[in-house]
Design an enzyme around this catalytic site. Structure first.
Site, short mmCIF file in Angstrom:
data_model
loop_
_atom_site.label_atom_id
_atom_site.label_comp_id
_atom_site.label_asym_id
_atom_site.label_seq_id
_atom_site.Cartn_x
_atom_site.Cartn_y
_atom_site.Cartn_z
N HIS A 110 0.64 -1.26 -0.03
CA HIS A 110 -0.05 0.01 0.02
C HIS A 110 0.72 1.49 -0.23
CE1 HIS A 110 -3.41 -2.49 0.22
NE2 HIS A 110 -3.36 -2.78 1.36
N HIS A 186 -9.43 1.39 1.46
CA HIS A 186 -9.33 0.31 2.30
C HIS A 186 -10.19 0.30 3.64
CE1 HIS A 186 -7.02 -3.11 4.25
NE2 HIS A 186 -6.39 -3.07 3.44
N GLU A 321 -11.47 -4.21 -2.22
CA GLU A 321 -10.56 -3.29 -2.65
C GLU A 321 -10.87 -3.36 -4.17
OE1 GLU A 321 -6.77 -3.56 -0.41
OE2 GLU A 321 -8.18 -5.03 0.68
#
Length: 365
Positions: A110, A186, A321
């Site tokens: 991420h 998220h 996601e």
């Protein structure tokens, strides 16, 4: 009773460096509301009515701003510059090798240790639309070299609550030299507002998924048919999660990318439907993205107190996601995440809330 749609803001707290964080609350006047803060663009609350019209928060969150700042497991965050994992945190672009921040074992996750979920986002309240939709615009400039990524990246993200009971996310980004971009959100959903998500029913519009290695890096693409990864027909999340399938054992549950059916041609298409029979809440997801990462909250271990006052444990929330595939910068066979100067990155995901026809049943455990 329908009320006027509005956006309010209030002080949420102060960061360790003294910056004051405000929380912006969008309310569509029909019972749907969303709250977000400057830090990470985090959605701290998403309140949705149940079959009786009673609203509850359907996303997990931390109990304090300090927890959001220091030990948030990506609750409600914007994720980037490159969502999901990059193998060993390195990739080659135009013949040059780049090393980005590693924060998930040997890999980058991420965006790295200080990805977009940990940075400050400027927030502007937008005027209501003629249809009565309300929105805020979040913006951030990621400098050249941020977390090791090349090029300055200018990002704007719009959160909109519509009169159709939708939460719409529109992403835009531009760069001044070639880079890689994969933006997502998220959120850990629990449509019951608490307890386990194992009794939620899930459908994913995908006949293929990405099996992973021991580091949760994709090994390729495989068919879902005949596996616990087949959600083409709605199934309880917990119905097969404890099967001794090698991929479930490797990820401690679901933590995989599904290859969405149909062409990723920039048009919205159906990706998934999540239903909670107990409350009657349902959420449909449409996206322009080619993939969907379904994560069943496998690493929630009871050490983090939540906004509800209870500690979160495995299975208390799940993530859906919308994204490009994990490790795409190293996989020319996957949809490209390369963005070049003069080009505009755009992406849209819509979460549409309503009621399901399913009857309340005892949750799987």
């Amino acid at each position: 009773m329908t009320m006027p749609a509005r956006v309010d803001s209030a002080v949420f707290g102060s960061l360790a460096d003294g910056r004051v964080v405000r929380q912006y609350t969008l309310d569509n006047g029909r019972g749907l509301s969303l709250s977000a803060i400057h830090l990470g663009g985090i959605v701290t609350s998403l309140r949705v009515p149940d079959r009786h019209g009673v609203a509850a928060n359907v996303v997990l969150g931390c109990s304090s701003l300090a927890d959001y700042e220091t030990r948030n497991p990506h609750f409600g965050t914007i994720v980037g510059r490159c969502a999901n994992r990059i193998d060993r945190g390195s990739f080659t672009l135009d013949g040059e090798r780049f090393q980005v921040g590693v924060n998930d074992g040997d890999h980058s996750l991420h965006g790295g240790p200080a990805g977009f979920g940990k940075v400050w986002w400027d927030i502007e309240t937008l005027p209501p639309s003629d249809a009565g939709d309300v929105a805020i615009e979040l913006s951030h400039v990621s400098a050249h070299g941020d977390q090791g990524y090349p090029g300055e990246l200018r990002v704007s993200i719009r959160y909109t609550l519509t009169q159709r009971d939708e939460w719409r996310i529109d992403y835009r980004a531009q760069c001044d030299r070639a880079t890689v971009v994969n933006l997502s959100h998220h959120d850990y959903f629990n449509l019951a507002g608490g307890g386990s998500i194992l009794g939620h029913r899930l459908a994913i519009a995908a006949g293929r998924y990405c099996p992973v290695d021991a580091g949760l890096i994709p090994e390729g693409i495989a068919e879902v048919a005949g596996t616990p990864f087949d959600f083409r027909v709605s199934m309880p999340v917990g119905s097969r999660i404890r099967e001794p399938h090698a991929q479930l054992l490797r990820a401690r549950g679901y933590d995989h990318n599904w290859v969405l059916d149909g062409a990723a041609d920039g048009a919205l298409r159906f990706a998934a439907r999540l239903e909670d029979p107990a409350s009657g809440r349902a959420m449909d997801i449409e996206t322009t993205e080619p993939g969907l990462q379904f994560y069943s909250g496998n690493f929630l271990d009871g050490t983090l107190p939540g906004a509800s006052g209870e500690t979160y444990r495995q299975g208390d929330g799940l993530c859906l996601e919308t994204q490009h595939f994990p490790d795409s910068p190293n996989r020319p066979d996957f949809p490209s995440t390369v963005l070049r100067p003069g080009k505009l990155f755009t992406s849209t995901t819509v979460h549409r809330f309503g009621l399901c026809a399913c009857e309340s049943t005892e949750q799987d455990s």
